[in-house]
Structures are given as structure tokens and as C-alpha cells.
Design an enzyme around this catalytic site. Structure first.
Site, PDB file in Angstrom:
ATOM      1  CE1 TYR A   1      -4.237  -2.664   4.698  1.00 27.11           C
ATOM      2  CE2 TYR A   1      -3.457  -0.413   4.431  1.00 27.11           C
ATOM      3  CZ  TYR A   1      -3.855  -1.613   3.881  1.00 27.11           C
ATOM      4  OH  TYR A   1      -3.872  -1.765   2.512  1.00 27.11           O
TER       5      TYR A   1
ATOM      6  CB  SER B   1      -0.873   0.001   1.261  1.00 28.92           C
ATOM      7  OG  SER B   1      -1.545   1.242   1.416  1.00 28.92           O
TER       8      SER B   1
END
Length: 179
Positions: A148, A135
Site C-alpha cells: 500500500y 496518502s
């Protein structure tokens, strides 16, 4: 990586980025296997893409990752691409009462699963490519997603190291970094 005539396993492939990858790879004449936790999502994906091969698997669970590898080894030993896509993102604060159990779930799916699956599938003789979906939050963390963001930074670093470690086996390791 050759873009056609592959047999590709995508974790978390029934929805989101995983389903988008499955759709694109199928359009490029590849055979695609997806796995996911929810049988209903797998069935819905297969309805949209009838050539999909589906397998229910919760990658948060070690024994199910091992069962997935055994199933692939026995029934689809020609899988040559593994895409570690399964992941969850939870907005939370370290002061939340349920912070740790939620953080632990994120770490199992976002870190343990791709590390374990990479270890298992690296021994599959047909494997030529591993793709890890990280990400943009690996590089610019979002405060509301502390675990995350950290797990995706871990996976970014793991990908870089694994690329060098598997070079001698001629396994290409690619990082996909969605924004």
C-alpha cells in the site's frame, strides 16, 4: 479548480474518503457520480445522498474500467472531474503464504486503475481536472503496509509527472494527501 457546477466521477465513492468527497461536492452544487465494486454499498450511499448517480464497477478489472469510460462517454459526456480514489490497504508480511495474490490485488486497484483511468479520461473533451488520492504513507511508509505504501508513493510520483504532461491540454492534476 472551480468548486461548483462540476460533474464529478469518484471511484470508490460509496464509502470512506470517496463518500466524504461526494457528500462535500454535492453540498457545493455539483453533480456526482460514484462507482464501486459492491452494489449494496452504492445503494446505501444513494439512500444517504439521493442525488448521487451510481455505477457498479470493479476498477481492478481492465474491462470494467473500459466499460466505465464508455458508459461515461455515452451517458455523462460532460464529466469534467475524475477523482481516482478507489484503493485498498492490507496489513501483511512478505512471508505470508498469500502475500503475492493480496499484493497483486492492491497493485491492480491502487496503481493500474488510476493509471488506466487517467489515460482513458484524458481524451474526454470535457475533462478539466484529475484528482488522485494518495496518502501520507507515500512519504513515511508503514512497515505493516509495504505494498500500500509503495503504491501510494507511485501514485504521488505519477501525479507529479501527469500534472506536467497534461498541462498543454489544460487539465489540472491535483493530489489529495490524507494523513
Amino acid at each position: 479548480m472551480q468548486l461548483i457546477n462540476n460533474k464529478i466521477l469518484i471511484t470508490g465513492g460509496a464509502t470512506g474518503i470517496g463518500f466524504g468527497l461526494a457528500e462535500r461536492f454535492i453540498s457545493e452544487r455539483n453533480t456526482v457520480i460514484i462507482c464501486g465494486r459492491r452494489e449494496s454499498a452504492l445503494q446505501e450511499a444513494a439512500t444517504k445522498l439521493p442525488s448521487l448517480i451510481t455505477k457498479q464497477c470493479d476498477v481492478a478489472k481492465r474491462e470494467q474500467r473500459e466499460e466505465l469510460y464508455q458508459w461515461v462517454s455515452q451517458h455523462h459526456s460532460d464529466v469534467n472531474v475524475l477523482i481516482n480514489n478507489a484503493g485498498i490497504q492490507q496489513w501483511m508480511n512478505i512471508t505470508d503464504n498469500d502475500f503475492y495474490p493480496r499484493a497483486e490485488e492492491e497493485m491492480k486497484i491502487n496503481v493500474e486503475a488510476p493509471v488506466h483511468l487517467t489515460s482513458l479520461f484524458a481524451s474526454l473533451k470535457s475533462l478539466t481536472t484529475i484528482m488522485n488520492v494518495t496518502s501520507g504513507l507515500s512519504f513515511a511508509p508503514l512497515i505493516k503496509t509495504p505494498v500500500y505504501s509503495a503504491t501510494k508513493a507511485f501514485l504521488h510520483s505519477f501525479t507529479l509527472s501527469t500534472r506536467r504532461l497534461l498541462k498543454s491540454k489544460n487539465i489540472e492534476v491535483i493530489e489529495i494527501i490524507p494523513p
